[in-house]
Scaffold this motif. Structure first.
Motif, PDB file in Angstrom:
ATOM      1  N   ALA A 273      41.024  26.123  44.249  1.00 51.41           N
ATOM      2  CA  ALA A 273      40.837  27.556  44.053  1.00 51.41           C
ATOM      3  C   ALA A 273      42.176  28.293  44.004  1.00 51.41           C
ATOM      4  O   ALA A 273      42.389  29.170  43.163  1.00 51.41           O
ATOM      5  N   VAL A 274      43.096  27.926  44.887  1.00 52.65           N
ATOM      6  CA  VAL A 274      44.396  28.598  44.921  1.00 52.65           C
ATOM      7  C   VAL A 274      45.204  28.268  43.670  1.00 52.65           C
ATOM      8  O   VAL A 274      45.901  29.134  43.118  1.00 52.65           O
ATOM      9  N   TYR A 275      45.100  27.021  43.195  1.00 51.69           N
ATOM     10  CA  TYR A 275      45.788  26.651  41.954  1.00 51.69           C
ATOM     11  C   TYR A 275      45.288  27.517  40.796  1.00 51.69           C
ATOM     12  O   TYR A 275      46.079  28.074  40.022  1.00 51.69           O
ATOM     13  N   ALA A 276      43.953  27.643  40.683  1.00 54.64           N
ATOM     14  CA  ALA A 276      43.379  28.456  39.605  1.00 54.64           C
ATOM     15  C   ALA A 276      43.760  29.926  39.775  1.00 54.64           C
ATOM     16  O   ALA A 276      44.063  30.620  38.798  1.00 54.64           O
ATOM     17  N   LEU A 277      43.756  30.392  41.028  1.00 56.60           N
ATOM     18  CA  LEU A 277      44.089  31.795  41.285  1.00 56.60           C
ATOM     19  C   LEU A 277      45.527  32.112  40.883  1.00 56.60           C
ATOM     20  O   LEU A 277      45.812  33.143  40.265  1.00 56.60           O
ATOM     21  N   ARG A 278      46.457  31.205  41.206  1.00 55.44           N
ATOM     22  CA  ARG A 278      47.866  31.437  40.861  1.00 55.44           C
ATOM     23  C   ARG A 278      48.058  31.462  39.349  1.00 55.44           C
ATOM     24  O   ARG A 278      48.831  32.273  38.831  1.00 55.44           O
ATOM     25  N   ARG A 279      47.359  30.594  38.636  1.00 54.58           N
ATOM     26  CA  ARG A 279      47.466  30.599  37.172  1.00 54.58           C
ATOM     27  C   ARG A 279      46.960  31.918  36.604  1.00 54.58           C
ATOM     28  O   ARG A 279      47.566  32.486  35.681  1.00 54.58           O
ATOM     29  N   LEU A 280      45.850  32.409  37.122  1.00 60.54           N
ATOM     30  CA  LEU A 280      45.316  33.682  36.644  1.00 60.54           C
ATOM     31  C   LEU A 280      46.276  34.829  36.947  1.00 60.54           C
ATOM     32  O   LEU A 280      46.470  35.727  36.124  1.00 60.54           O
ATOM     33  N   ARG A 281      46.900  34.817  38.129  1.00 63.92           N
ATOM     34  CA  ARG A 281      47.851  35.866  38.476  1.00 63.92           C
ATOM     35  C   ARG A 281      49.061  35.834  37.541  1.00 63.92           C
ATOM     36  O   ARG A 281      49.533  36.881  37.077  1.00 63.92           O
ATOM     37  N   VAL A 282      49.582  34.642  37.277  1.00 62.70           N
ATOM     38  CA  VAL A 282      50.747  34.516  36.400  1.00 62.70           C
ATOM     39  C   VAL A 282      50.434  35.041  35.003  1.00 62.70           C
ATOM     40  O   VAL A 282      51.269  35.665  34.339  1.00 62.70           O
ATOM     41  N   GLN A 283      49.204  34.798  34.541  1.00 59.88           N
ATOM     42  CA  GLN A 283      48.799  35.232  33.207  1.00 59.88           C
ATOM     43  C   GLN A 283      48.354  36.695  33.172  1.00 59.88           C
ATOM     44  O   GLN A 283      47.969  37.207  32.115  1.00 59.88           O
ATOM     45  N   GLY A 284      48.419  37.364  34.309  1.00 59.54           N
ATOM     46  CA  GLY A 284      48.027  38.769  34.346  1.00 59.54           C
ATOM     47  C   GLY A 284      46.535  38.999  34.247  1.00 59.54           C
ATOM     48  O   GLY A 284      46.098  40.117  33.944  1.00 59.54           O
ATOM     49  N   ARG A 285      45.726  37.995  34.512  1.00 63.47           N
ATOM     50  CA  ARG A 285      44.263  38.121  34.390  1.00 63.47           C
ATOM     51  C   ARG A 285      43.671  38.485  35.765  1.00 63.47           C
ATOM     52  O   ARG A 285      42.960  37.720  36.404  1.00 63.47           O
ATOM     53  N   SER A 286      44.002  39.697  36.214  1.00 61.85           N
ATOM     54  CA  SER A 286      43.645  40.105  37.570  1.00 61.85           C
ATOM     55  C   SER A 286      42.133  40.239  37.752  1.00 61.85           C
ATOM     56  O   SER A 286      41.611  39.990  38.842  1.00 61.85           O
ATOM     57  N   GLY A 287      41.417  40.646  36.701  1.00 66.61           N
ATOM     58  CA  GLY A 287      39.969  40.757  36.817  1.00 66.61           C
ATOM     59  C   GLY A 287      39.314  39.414  37.093  1.00 66.61           C
ATOM     60  O   GLY A 287      38.437  39.291  37.951  1.00 66.61           O
ATOM     61  N   GLU A 288      39.752  38.383  36.377  1.00 67.07           N
ATOM     62  CA  GLU A 288      39.200  37.043  36.595  1.00 67.07           C
ATOM     63  C   GLU A 288      39.615  36.501  37.957  1.00 67.07           C
ATOM     64  O   GLU A 288      38.843  35.771  38.606  1.00 67.07           O
ATOM     65  N   ALA A 289      40.831  36.851  38.409  1.00 62.15           N
ATOM     66  CA  ALA A 289      41.270  36.421  39.732  1.00 62.15           C
ATOM     67  C   ALA A 289      40.383  37.027  40.815  1.00 62.15           C
ATOM     68  O   ALA A 289      39.987  36.350  41.776  1.00 62.15           O
ATOM     69  N   HIS A 290      40.045  38.298  40.643  1.00 58.95           N
ATOM     70  CA  HIS A 290      39.169  38.956  41.615  1.00 58.95           C
ATOM     71  C   HIS A 290      37.780  38.320  41.594  1.00 58.95           C
ATOM     72  O   HIS A 290      37.161  38.104  42.642  1.00 58.95           O
ATOM     73  N   ALA A 291      37.281  38.025  40.407  1.00 56.94           N
ATOM     74  CA  ALA A 291      35.966  37.388  40.298  1.00 56.94           C
ATOM     75  C   ALA A 291      35.965  36.020  40.976  1.00 56.94           C
ATOM     76  O   ALA A 291      34.980  35.625  41.596  1.00 56.94           O
ATOM     77  N   LEU A 292      37.072  35.287  40.867  1.00 57.97           N
ATOM     78  CA  LEU A 292      37.168  33.973  41.516  1.00 57.97           C
ATOM     79  C   LEU A 292      37.061  34.116  43.031  1.00 57.97           C
ATOM     80  O   LEU A 292      36.394  33.320  43.702  1.00 57.97           O
ATOM     81  N   LEU A 293      37.719  35.140  43.587  1.00 63.15           N
ATOM     82  CA  LEU A 293      37.620  35.371  45.024  1.00 63.15           C
ATOM     83  C   LEU A 293      36.182  35.682  45.434  1.00 63.15           C
ATOM     84  O   LEU A 293      35.697  35.204  46.463  1.00 63.15           O
TER      85      LEU A 293
END
Length: 440
Positions: A273-293
């Motif tokens: 989960a943290v690996y996927a979250l960091r990739r989303l943050r780096v790509q600026g996909r904050s909405g998807e990062a929030h949904a993952l949480l």
């Protein structure tokens, strides 16, 4: 140089608003969302150049654990009405209000149309994953409709107090408040989703975003906002009962039994989960990062301590705070399960933070959460929840809570009030006597 002096009414409300936001975490809650999305617009409101819509003020009250019917909120409401009146009496004020009311009415009708469309798609889809996404989208659109309706009513009332109707034409020089909350993309939550009767939408489209939260944008400001088709976050804590796919409809009053979680599997899931979250943050996909949480909250609660540890190791402590904030809106049984897991794992501070953030919800739900905690022998956590409750809620609310289980809750509430202060205990005793519960 001309020095502009704020009207005394606006200055008084500004002082109250500053006091309110001093009680919330600047990086979390709705305030964190607003500040990240539109710092300049928010600053204009704190400077007195603009007036926040009251629904945003209510979101700040929820962040601070203040009830909208409490004395602090009632005073803010009075100051808000006076400040809005002074603001609206400026030259061009009536025209600006009329323009915004028309815009909000269009957004209300749009939300109604989207609600019907999403409801039809939800009834037609056989895919559970797609159904979950549609439920989440539908919850946001319903919230958007409620906000648009409330703002139409508020703006109409402000126009009536000016003795004005709805003059036509744009409002020259009207100050715009930029977008402050995420809204469900018009093209749906997934990339390449098709609009009704049209082809696939591009991955990112520069166009005016829709929804009540964006309805204070001027056309120039709207062009600068990119709308990306990402899943919206789940609805926040506070006030209304939880809605959306994350809650799966009606919630059980007590946590459901689940098999013991394999610690090694919990660690692996957290790392992924943290690996996927960091990739989303780096790509600026904050909405998807929030949904993952939010999705992590739908999984086994026993995995959450491992996720917390992994997030902190990765320097993503702010994401853990966001997850706790979202967890505060879980159904009572689920909230109690998460709190119990955190307590059992030695994360007492996280558990207490979660419970403090959950006390703004209806008393009926809190009674269920207390019952679930006691059923799992988490008496310390139940006491922490009740202590946070009596600290921020009115004594009358505590009496209503006691009414759900007088024999069990009256002594516990009195003990919690005693831990806060002697005066709080006296106020609670009076409220219990008025409710006929003093001898319970």
């Amino acid at each position: 140089m001309t020095v502009y002096q704020l009207p005394v009414e606006i200055a008084a409300f500004r002082h109250w608003l500053t006091d309110l936001v001093s009680r919330v975490r600047p990086e979390g809650g709705w305030y964190g969302v607003f500040a990240a999305r539109d710092p300049e617009g928010l600053r204009a409101c704190f400077d007195g150049a603009e007036i926040l819509p009251w629904d945003i003020v209510e979101s700040f009250l929820q962040d601070a654990g203040e009830t909208t019917g409490g004395p602090f909120a009632a005073r803010g409401r009075r100051l808000y009405a006076s400040a809005a009146g002074a603001h609206d009496r400026r030259p061009g004020g009536a025209e600006a209000l009329a323009e915004r009311r028309d815009l909000m009415e269009r957004e209300r009708r749009y939300a109604e149309s989207r609600t019907r469309d999403l409801g039809e798609r939800l009834r037609a889809t056989p895919d559970p994953g797609e159904a979950a996404r549609l439920e989440r989208d539908l919850a946001w659109i319903r919230d958007d409709h409620a906000r648009a309706t409330a703002r139409v009513r508020e703006l109409t009332g402000r126009l009536a107090r000016l003795g004005a109707d709805a003059p036509g034409g744009p409002a020259p020089g009207a100050v715009a408040l930029a977008a402050v909350r995420a809204i469900v993309p018009a093209d749906g939550p997934s990339k390449g989703a098709e609009r009704a009767g049209e082809g696939a939408a591009p991955a990112k489209v520069r166009r005016r975003p829709r929804g009540a939260r964006y309805a204070w944008l001027d056309e120039e400001g709207a062009e600068a906002v990119e709308e990306a088709p990402v899943p919206p976050p789940a609805l926040p804590a506070g006030g209304a009962a939880p809605r959306g796919a994350r809650f799966g409809g009606a919630a059980p009053a007590t946590p459901a039994e689940s098999p013991a979680e394999d610690p090694a599997e919990a660690v692996r899931a957290a790392a992924n989960a943290v690996y996927a979250l960091r990739r989303l943050r780096v790509q600026g996909r904050s909405g998807e990062a929030h949904a993952l949480l939010c999705e992590a909250l739908a999984g086994p609660p026993a995995r959450l301590p491992a996720l917390a540890a992994e997030l902190h190791r990765a320097g993503l402590g702010a994401d853990w705070s966001t997850l706790l904030w979202e967890a505060a809106s879980l159904p009572p049984g689920r909230l109690a399960a998460v709190a119990g897991v955190l307590a059992d794992a030695g994360r007492a501070a996280d558990c207490e933070q979660l419970l403090r953030q959950g006390v703004a919800r209806p008393v009926e739900e809190l009674a269920g959460a207390c019952a679930a905690l006691r059923a799992e022998d988490h008496h310390r956590e139940a006491h922490a929840l009740l202590t946070a409750f009596v600290r921020v809620r009115a004594p009358e609310d505590a009496a209503r809570l006691a009414g759900a289980d007088p024999h069990g809750l009256v002594p516990q509430l009195l003990a919690a009030a005693r831990a806060v202060s002697a005066s709080r205990e006296r106020d609670l005793l009076h409220a219990l006597r008025v409710a006929g519960l003093a001898g319970a």
